[in-house]
Design a protein around this motif. Structure first.
Motif, PDB file in Angstrom:
ATOM      1  N   TYR A  90      33.916  12.310  14.560  1.00 36.87           N
ATOM      2  CA  TYR A  90      35.185  12.068  13.873  1.00 36.87           C
ATOM      3  C   TYR A  90      36.323  12.892  14.464  1.00 36.87           C
ATOM      4  O   TYR A  90      37.474  12.467  14.437  1.00 36.87           O
ATOM      5  CB  TYR A  90      35.030  12.336  12.374  1.00 36.87           C
ATOM      6  CG  TYR A  90      34.079  11.377  11.710  1.00 36.87           C
ATOM      7  CD1 TYR A  90      34.446  10.054  11.469  1.00 36.87           C
ATOM      8  CD2 TYR A  90      32.808  11.771  11.334  1.00 36.87           C
ATOM      9  CE1 TYR A  90      33.578   9.163  10.877  1.00 36.87           C
ATOM     10  CE2 TYR A  90      31.934  10.891  10.734  1.00 36.87           C
ATOM     11  CZ  TYR A  90      32.322   9.590  10.511  1.00 36.87           C
ATOM     12  OH  TYR A  90      31.452   8.707   9.929  1.00 36.87           O
ATOM     13  N   GLU A  91      36.006  14.063  15.005  1.00 37.97           N
ATOM     14  CA  GLU A  91      37.036  14.884  15.641  1.00 37.97           C
ATOM     15  C   GLU A  91      37.658  14.165  16.834  1.00 37.97           C
ATOM     16  O   GLU A  91      38.831  14.368  17.133  1.00 37.97           O
ATOM     17  CB  GLU A  91      36.445  16.231  16.057  1.00 37.97           C
ATOM     18  CG  GLU A  91      36.156  17.130  14.870  1.00 37.97           C
ATOM     19  CD  GLU A  91      35.375  18.386  15.219  1.00 37.97           C
ATOM     20  OE1 GLU A  91      34.867  18.498  16.367  1.00 37.97           O
ATOM     21  OE2 GLU A  91      35.263  19.259  14.335  1.00 37.97           O
ATOM     22  N   LYS A  92      36.911  13.301  17.493  1.00 36.34           N
ATOM     23  CA  LYS A  92      37.439  12.522  18.615  1.00 36.34           C
ATOM     24  C   LYS A  92      38.571  11.595  18.182  1.00 36.34           C
ATOM     25  O   LYS A  92      39.350  11.130  19.001  1.00 36.34           O
ATOM     26  CB  LYS A  92      36.337  11.682  19.257  1.00 36.34           C
ATOM     27  CG  LYS A  92      35.247  12.486  19.914  1.00 36.34           C
ATOM     28  CD  LYS A  92      34.170  11.561  20.437  1.00 36.34           C
ATOM     29  CE  LYS A  92      32.934  12.319  20.860  1.00 36.34           C
ATOM     30  NZ  LYS A  92      31.856  11.407  21.266  1.00 36.34           N
ATOM     31  N   PHE A  93      38.652  11.325  16.895  1.00 40.34           N
ATOM     32  CA  PHE A  93      39.675  10.435  16.347  1.00 40.34           C
ATOM     33  C   PHE A  93      40.807  11.226  15.687  1.00 40.34           C
ATOM     34  O   PHE A  93      41.614  10.665  14.957  1.00 40.34           O
ATOM     35  CB  PHE A  93      39.049   9.470  15.344  1.00 40.34           C
ATOM     36  CG  PHE A  93      38.079   8.524  15.970  1.00 40.34           C
ATOM     37  CD1 PHE A  93      38.498   7.301  16.461  1.00 40.34           C
ATOM     38  CD2 PHE A  93      36.745   8.878  16.108  1.00 40.34           C
ATOM     39  CE1 PHE A  93      37.607   6.440  17.066  1.00 40.34           C
ATOM     40  CE2 PHE A  93      35.845   8.020  16.712  1.00 40.34           C
ATOM     41  CZ  PHE A  93      36.278   6.808  17.194  1.00 40.34           C
ATOM     42  N   GLY A  94      40.838  12.532  15.925  1.00 43.58           N
ATOM     43  CA  GLY A  94      41.910  13.358  15.365  1.00 43.58           C
ATOM     44  C   GLY A  94      41.639  13.838  13.958  1.00 43.58           C
ATOM     45  O   GLY A  94      42.537  14.392  13.318  1.00 43.58           O
TER      46      GLY A  94
END
Length: 117
Positions: A90-94
């Motif tokens: 989810y961090e990859k999506f900000g």
């Protein structure tokens, strides 16, 4: 999401209030997610990809679609209950982790959020 559980296990009392999206390969459903909007906040739930199709980008495509849809609906903050071991995805999506954590069904979760532009 819960392949060993009956369909009723994933049903929510307020399912009719959400928008439910799926990504299909031909006529086969391979990834799903539901978006629940209240005011200017949105929560996505029930995000899952078929085990045989994970790691191929289908969930990522569906999540990009979901964020675009939330932006169209003027959502200012979007959040989810993420499995702690999936927080990096989810961090990859900000999305960012919050201090809110809990355990349910023997699985550790963290609430993650993204402030929309």
């Amino acid at each position: 999401m819960w392949p060993d559980k009956p369909l009723d296990y994933v049903k929510l009392d307020n399912d009719e209030e959400g928008c439910h999206y799926g990504l299909f390969l031909g006529d086969r459903l391979v990834s799903v997610v539901s978006l629940f909007i209240e005011g200017d906040e949105g929560q996505f739930r029930k995000f899952a990809t078929d085990l045989d199709e994970q790691g191929k980008g289908y969930g990522s495509k569906l999540l990009h679609f979901l964020f675009n849809k939330a932006e169209e609906e003027n959502v200012k903050r979007i959040w989810c209950n993420a499995r702690k071991d999936k927080a990096g995805f989810y961090e990859k999506f900000g999305m960012q982790t919050t201090d809110n954590e809990f355990t349910k069904g023997g699985i550790d979760y963290v609430i993650m959020e993204k402030i929309m532009n």
